[in-house]
Design a protein around this motif. Sequence first.
Motif, PDB file in Angstrom:
ATOM      1  N   ASN A   1      53.079  17.463  32.019  1.00 48.03           N
ATOM      2  CA  ASN A   1      52.103  16.994  31.056  1.00 48.03           C
ATOM      3  C   ASN A   1      51.657  18.137  30.155  1.00 48.03           C
ATOM      4  N   PRO A   2      51.381  17.874  28.878  1.00 47.88           N
ATOM      5  CA  PRO A   2      50.906  18.935  27.994  1.00 47.88           C
ATOM      6  C   PRO A   2      49.619  19.550  28.525  1.00 47.88           C
ATOM      7  N   VAL A   3      49.524  20.877  28.458  1.00 47.53           N
ATOM      8  CA  VAL A   3      48.361  21.561  29.017  1.00 47.53           C
ATOM      9  C   VAL A   3      48.154  22.892  28.297  1.00 47.53           C
ATOM     10  N   VAL A   4      46.916  23.303  28.159  1.00 46.54           N
ATOM     11  CA  VAL A   4      46.563  24.646  27.703  1.00 46.54           C
ATOM     12  C   VAL A   4      45.794  25.305  28.837  1.00 46.54           C
ATOM     13  N   VAL A   5      46.386  26.330  29.435  1.00 50.27           N
ATOM     14  CA  VAL A   5      45.728  27.061  30.521  1.00 50.27           C
ATOM     15  C   VAL A   5      44.925  28.205  29.903  1.00 50.27           C
ATOM     16  N   THR A   6      43.648  28.271  30.239  1.00 50.20           N
ATOM     17  CA  THR A   6      42.730  29.137  29.484  1.00 50.20           C
ATOM     18  C   THR A   6      42.338  30.428  30.189  1.00 50.20           C
ATOM     19  N   ASP A   7      42.631  30.552  31.473  1.00 50.61           N
ATOM     20  CA  ASP A   7      42.063  31.682  32.221  1.00 50.61           C
ATOM     21  C   ASP A   7      43.135  32.452  32.980  1.00 50.61           C
ATOM     22  N   ILE A   8      44.203  32.833  32.292  1.00 51.03           N
ATOM     23  CA  ILE A   8      45.334  33.470  32.973  1.00 51.03           C
ATOM     24  C   ILE A   8      44.971  34.874  33.462  1.00 51.03           C
ATOM     25  N   ALA A   9      45.561  35.257  34.590  1.00 50.59           N
ATOM     26  CA  ALA A   9      45.489  36.643  35.053  1.00 50.59           C
ATOM     27  C   ALA A   9      46.515  37.457  34.283  1.00 50.59           C
ATOM     28  N   ARG A  10      46.156  38.674  33.956  1.00 50.42           N
ATOM     29  CA  ARG A  10      47.039  39.533  33.168  1.00 50.42           C
ATOM     30  C   ARG A  10      47.346  40.828  33.919  1.00 50.42           C
ATOM     31  N   ALA A  11      48.506  41.386  33.652  1.00 51.26           N
ATOM     32  CA  ALA A  11      48.844  42.692  34.207  1.00 51.26           C
ATOM     33  C   ALA A  11      47.849  43.735  33.702  1.00 51.26           C
ATOM     34  N   ASP A  12      47.680  44.781  34.495  1.00 50.20           N
ATOM     35  CA  ASP A  12      46.766  45.861  34.130  1.00 50.20           C
ATOM     36  C   ASP A  12      47.133  46.464  32.775  1.00 50.20           C
ATOM     37  N   ALA A  13      46.119  46.684  31.931  1.00 47.61           N
ATOM     38  CA  ALA A  13      46.361  47.143  30.566  1.00 47.61           C
ATOM     39  C   ALA A  13      46.986  48.533  30.528  1.00 47.61           C
ATOM     40  N   ALA A  14      46.506  49.452  31.356  1.00 42.32           N
ATOM     41  CA  ALA A  14      47.045  50.811  31.349  1.00 42.32           C
ATOM     42  C   ALA A  14      48.501  50.825  31.824  1.00 42.32           C
ATOM     43  N   THR A  15      48.794  50.047  32.844  1.00 44.10           N
ATOM     44  CA  THR A  15      50.166  49.958  33.340  1.00 44.10           C
ATOM     45  C   THR A  15      51.079  49.361  32.278  1.00 44.10           C
ATOM     46  N   THR A  16      50.591  48.329  31.604  1.00 42.84           N
ATOM     47  CA  THR A  16      51.367  47.706  30.529  1.00 42.84           C
ATOM     48  C   THR A  16      51.688  48.714  29.440  1.00 42.84           C
TER      49      THR A  16
ATOM     50  N   ARG B   1      54.153  40.270  36.571  1.00 44.14           N
ATOM     51  CA  ARG B   1      52.831  40.886  36.637  1.00 44.14           C
ATOM     52  C   ARG B   1      52.607  41.620  37.953  1.00 44.14           C
ATOM     53  N   GLU B   2      52.981  41.006  39.071  1.00 44.36           N
ATOM     54  CA  GLU B   2      52.706  41.603  40.363  1.00 44.36           C
ATOM     55  C   GLU B   2      53.599  42.810  40.672  1.00 44.36           C
ATOM     56  N   ARG B   3      54.648  43.015  39.873  1.00 43.23           N
ATOM     57  CA  ARG B   3      55.543  44.157  40.078  1.00 43.23           C
ATOM     58  C   ARG B   3      55.303  45.289  39.090  1.00 43.23           C
ATOM     59  N   ALA B   4      54.339  45.147  38.217  1.00 41.23           N
ATOM     60  CA  ALA B   4      54.176  46.102  37.116  1.00 41.23           C
ATOM     61  C   ALA B   4      53.974  47.528  37.608  1.00 41.23           C
ATOM     62  N   ALA B   5      53.088  47.742  38.587  1.00 44.39           N
ATOM     63  CA  ALA B   5      52.820  49.094  39.076  1.00 44.39           C
ATOM     64  C   ALA B   5      54.045  49.691  39.752  1.00 44.39           C
TER      65      ALA B   5
END
Length: 245
Positions: free
Chosen positions: A2-17, A176-180
């Motif tokens: 179903n169409p959806v807009v997810v608004t509260d995503i977890a993001r990878a750490d900014a410094a690591t990115t 995301r969980e492998r970024a570090a």
Amino acid sequence: MNPVVVTDIARADAATTGALGVHGVATVHEAMGRTGLVGPGIRPIQDGVRVAGTAVTVLSWPGDNLMIHAAIEQCREGDLLVVATTSPSSDGAFGDLFATALQARGVRGLVTATGVRDVADLRAMGFPVWSSAVHAQGTVKATPGSVNVPVVVAGATVRPGDVVVADDDGVVVVPRERAAEVLAAADARVAKEEADRAAYASGAELSLDRKGLRPLLADLGVEYLTQAQHEARNAGLDAGRGTER
């Protein structure tokens, strides 16, 4: 789905990115066990740009950019917009107006399985884009899709919040969980390459020796012959063939 807009995503750490972005696509790809590459059909419209951001994803219908409009609201500083379609589309679904809105929100660039247009303006604005095509064909705004769901771009799965690194070599996606973990491996790889570079620049070592490749050549049956030995062997082979005839 179903169409959806997810608004509260977890993001990878900014410094690591950001640190992964410094290393670039080839190094990150190798550090991650040669995984995560987006297919070579997604190419930059500019030269000499390297970026990394956290993915805000869009799944649109071909020829329709409605969900890109919806995605802009979900973007924040440090993000990178990633657009896929439910079936292949080269229509110019993205142009300079979208880029203006995204720049105002601190978005670092676009990776899209669609086409883009207004390319001269995008380059002049300094808004980096990696796309499947450049095409002036416009799109409609009529069909629902989704924002911040997993998408596939040229064979690579991108989930919201993953790290996306893009440069002249293409695009790579780091979960995301492998970024570090991947950053640590990339740091180690860069340190090793710096030592290799210094050795090669000094002329002190060849890559054959530094990487221990001579035994491999021998195991694979590669011989070292002088030119005279090589010519003599070939002459013997030619004579043998002549005898057989």
